[in-house]
Design an enzyme around this catalytic site. Structure first.
Site, PDB file in Angstrom:
ATOM      1  N   ASP A  95       0.971  -1.284   0.095  1.00 19.76           N
ATOM      2  CA  ASP A  95       0.111   0.006  -0.015  1.00 19.76           C
ATOM      3  C   ASP A  95       0.904   1.395   0.141  1.00 19.76           C
ATOM      4  O   ASP A  95       2.141   1.239  -0.028  1.00 19.76           O
ATOM      5  CB  ASP A  95      -0.903  -0.042   1.278  1.00 19.76           C
ATOM      6  CG  ASP A  95      -0.160  -0.045   2.546  1.00 19.76           C
ATOM      7  OD1 ASP A  95       0.832   0.413   2.611  1.00 19.76           O
ATOM      8  OD2 ASP A  95      -0.792  -0.488   3.590  1.00 19.76           O
ATOM      9  N   GLY A  98      -0.596   5.959   2.429  1.00 20.03           N
ATOM     10  CA  GLY A  98      -1.493   7.144   2.636  1.00 20.03           C
ATOM     11  C   GLY A  98      -2.346   6.964   3.929  1.00 20.03           C
ATOM     12  O   GLY A  98      -2.448   7.950   4.895  1.00 20.03           O
ATOM     13  N   GLY A 218     -10.771   4.073   2.058  1.00 18.59           N
ATOM     14  CA  GLY A 218     -11.484   5.030   3.019  1.00 18.59           C
ATOM     15  C   GLY A 218     -12.488   4.311   3.392  1.00 18.59           C
ATOM     16  O   GLY A 218     -13.451   5.017   4.172  1.00 18.59           O
ATOM     17  N   ASP A 268      -7.997  -7.326   2.174  1.00 16.15           N
ATOM     18  CA  ASP A 268      -7.044  -7.524   2.931  1.00 16.15           C
ATOM     19  C   ASP A 268      -7.614  -6.954   4.498  1.00 16.15           C
ATOM     20  O   ASP A 268      -8.423  -6.171   4.711  1.00 16.15           O
ATOM     21  CB  ASP A 268      -5.612  -6.614   2.657  1.00 16.15           C
ATOM     22  CG  ASP A 268      -5.752  -5.169   3.091  1.00 16.15           C
ATOM     23  OD1 ASP A 268      -5.519  -4.880   4.064  1.00 16.15           O
ATOM     24  OD2 ASP A 268      -6.442  -4.378   2.270  1.00 16.15           O
ATOM     25  N   CYS A 306     -11.216 -28.267   9.476  1.00 15.12           N
ATOM     26  CA  CYS A 306     -10.218 -27.421   9.054  1.00 15.12           C
ATOM     27  C   CYS A 306      -8.798 -28.369   8.886  1.00 15.12           C
ATOM     28  O   CYS A 306      -8.216 -28.997   9.663  1.00 15.12           O
ATOM     29  CB  CYS A 306      -9.984 -26.137   9.980  1.00 15.12           C
ATOM     30  SG  CYS A 306      -8.671 -25.149   9.570  1.00 15.12           S
ATOM     31  N   CYS A 308      -5.700 -27.079   8.691  1.00 18.85           N
ATOM     32  CA  CYS A 308      -4.444 -25.974   9.225  1.00 18.85           C
ATOM     33  C   CYS A 308      -3.588 -27.028   9.989  1.00 18.85           C
ATOM     34  O   CYS A 308      -4.296 -28.077  10.706  1.00 18.85           O
ATOM     35  CB  CYS A 308      -4.860 -24.912   9.731  1.00 18.85           C
ATOM     36  SG  CYS A 308      -5.362 -24.904  11.231  1.00 18.85           S
ATOM     37  N   CYS A 311      -5.241 -27.125  13.792  1.00 17.58           N
ATOM     38  CA  CYS A 311      -6.412 -28.122  13.733  1.00 17.58           C
ATOM     39  C   CYS A 311      -6.155 -29.527  13.685  1.00 17.58           C
ATOM     40  O   CYS A 311      -6.568 -30.472  14.149  1.00 17.58           O
ATOM     41  CB  CYS A 311      -7.427 -27.662  12.974  1.00 17.58           C
ATOM     42  SG  CYS A 311      -8.364 -26.074  13.310  1.00 17.58           S
ATOM     43  N   HIS A 337      -4.480 -20.870  12.192  1.00 20.09           N
ATOM     44  CA  HIS A 337      -5.737 -21.377  11.729  1.00 20.09           C
ATOM     45  C   HIS A 337      -6.721 -19.970  11.394  1.00 20.09           C
ATOM     46  O   HIS A 337      -7.475 -20.051  10.386  1.00 20.09           O
ATOM     47  CB  HIS A 337      -6.691 -21.566  13.410  1.00 20.09           C
ATOM     48  CG  HIS A 337      -7.911 -21.836  13.027  1.00 20.09           C
ATOM     49  ND1 HIS A 337      -8.691 -22.974  12.454  1.00 20.09           N
ATOM     50  CD2 HIS A 337      -8.907 -21.040  13.640  1.00 20.09           C
ATOM     51  CE1 HIS A 337      -9.874 -22.799  12.543  1.00 20.09           C
ATOM     52  NE2 HIS A 337     -10.193 -21.671  12.954  1.00 20.09           N
TER      53      HIS A 337
END
Length: 376
Positions: A95, A98, A218, A268, A306, A308, A311, A337
């Site tokens: 980014d 700003g 914004g 994001d 899950c 991951c 988990c 997770h």
């Protein structure tokens, strides 16, 4: 869009503007809709790049403002750019800085040339201009870079927002002139506060510049969620269908589904790792507090569906223990997770769009702000 970048829409929802696509970059293809974890200082907090890769994350953010202050873009450039510096070889976005600069309301002065502010790290005076923001991002080397914009606070008067929106457009033109690399896609940012006509006008003006992609900025600056939805509704459909659309700073289930229904592709948010540092986890649409006593003798995984690492290997009781013992490992395991959960969530939405089952499977998230309707 330059030859290194391409956006293809593969499927659309018949009931909404939701779409599934691919965004091709020099470091790989991003399947959209996509949630992007935030790696402010070239790190997603508490996670290694391999752990991040294992979550299924496709694209990661870095922050121009923070990386300029530490370690400095010159050091990152000497290391071979952000990808090499942090060992992440998939797509990246930076980014413009700003939002961070404009959040320093007591420490900065705005002029037509740029923003002068004091570093929160060492107190030195910095004058950030559109040209400097782009130069820093060119040196950092992310695939996607963002134009330097003026992000008005909430609440702000219409007159204040009009000035910020107009200045954002002028600064965008300067960013375009300063941008030198055809291996980086410069995205413009639509401002306009909570005023629908200003948002639509800004989106129309930016669209005419034929940029590689567009962001809605914004939002998530203090306004109610219903206003975020309204902003997206009047902005996203105006942006070019042939370019990726990015809603900045949003990462809750409902807000993402509602934005996707209006044609947004990228998101994001710091929520997954921030929540983890406070002992909060996302489980099938709910927020749980792993510190609660109910988990002390619960030897089941957070989510048995899950995949991951957390988990698959640890129980709720163990995670509760780590948190109560103030072990740093708790931040890592909960972050693994939470990031996986949001990555999987947007992946499931993508599959539903490809099968034209978006409203069937995710329509219940749309009801609070009204269903998104197809363009007339």
């Amino acid at each position: 869009m330059t030859g290194a970048f391409k956006f293809d829409c593969l499927a659309k929802s018949r009931q909404t503007l939701a779409r599934a696509g691919t965004f091709t970059t020099p470091h790989g293809v991003v399947e959209t809709p996509c949630f992007m974890p935030v790696g402010t200082l070239a790190t997603v907090k508490s996670l290694t790049s391999q752990q991040l890769k294992d979550t299924g994350a496709q694209m990661v953010l870095g922050n121009t403002y923070h990386l300029h202050l530490q370690p400095g873009e010159n050091i990152v450039a000497k290391a071979g750019g952000l990808h090499q510096f942090m060992g992440w070889h998939r797509p990246m976005l930076t980014d413009s800085g700003g939002f961070q600069v404009f959040s320093l309301s007591q420490l900065r002065t705005i002029s037509e040339d740029g923003v002068t502010f004091r570093s929160t790290r060492d107190g030195r005076l910095i004058h950030m201009t559109p040209e400097l923001s782009i130069r820093i991002q060119n040196e950092l080397g992310a695939d996607v870079i963002m134009a330097f914009d003026e992000c008005p606070p909430y609440p702000a008067t219409r007159a204040e927002v009009e000035l910020a929106t107009a200045r954002t457009y002028r600064w965008l033109k300067r960013c375009m002139e300063a941008h030198l690399s055809d291996q980086q896609a410069l995205f413009g940012i639509v401002q306009g506060g909570v005023y629908p006509d200003l948002r639509a006008e800004a989106a129309t003006m930016l669209s005419a510049l034929d940029l590689p992609g567009y962001a809605i900025g914004g939002v998530s600056v203090g306004e109610p969620a219903t206003l975020i939805s309204q902003i997206v509704q009047v902005t996203a459909p105006v942006l070019p269908e042939t370019k990726p659309r990015y809603l900045m700073g949003v990462g809750t289930y409902r807000e993402m589904v509602q934005a996707i229904a209006w044609g947004v592709d990228l998101f994001d948010c710091v929520i997954p790792t921030r929540w983890a540092r406070h002992g909060a986890v996302m489980v099938r649409g709910e927020r749980w507090n792993i510190k609660n006593a109910q988990f002390r003798e619960d030897f089941t995984p957070l989510d048995d569906t899950c995949p991951c690492y957390t988990c698959q290997n640890f129980s709720r009781a163990y995670l509760n223990h780590l948190w109560r013992a103030r072990e740093i490992l708790s931040h890592t395991l909960l972050s693994i997770h939470n990031v996986t959960e949001l990555v999987r969530f947007t992946s499931r939405i993508r599959e539903a769009i490809l099968c034209d089952r978006f409203t069937d499977e995710f329509g219940h998230w749309l009801t609070s702000a009204g269903d998104a309707k197809t363009e007339s």
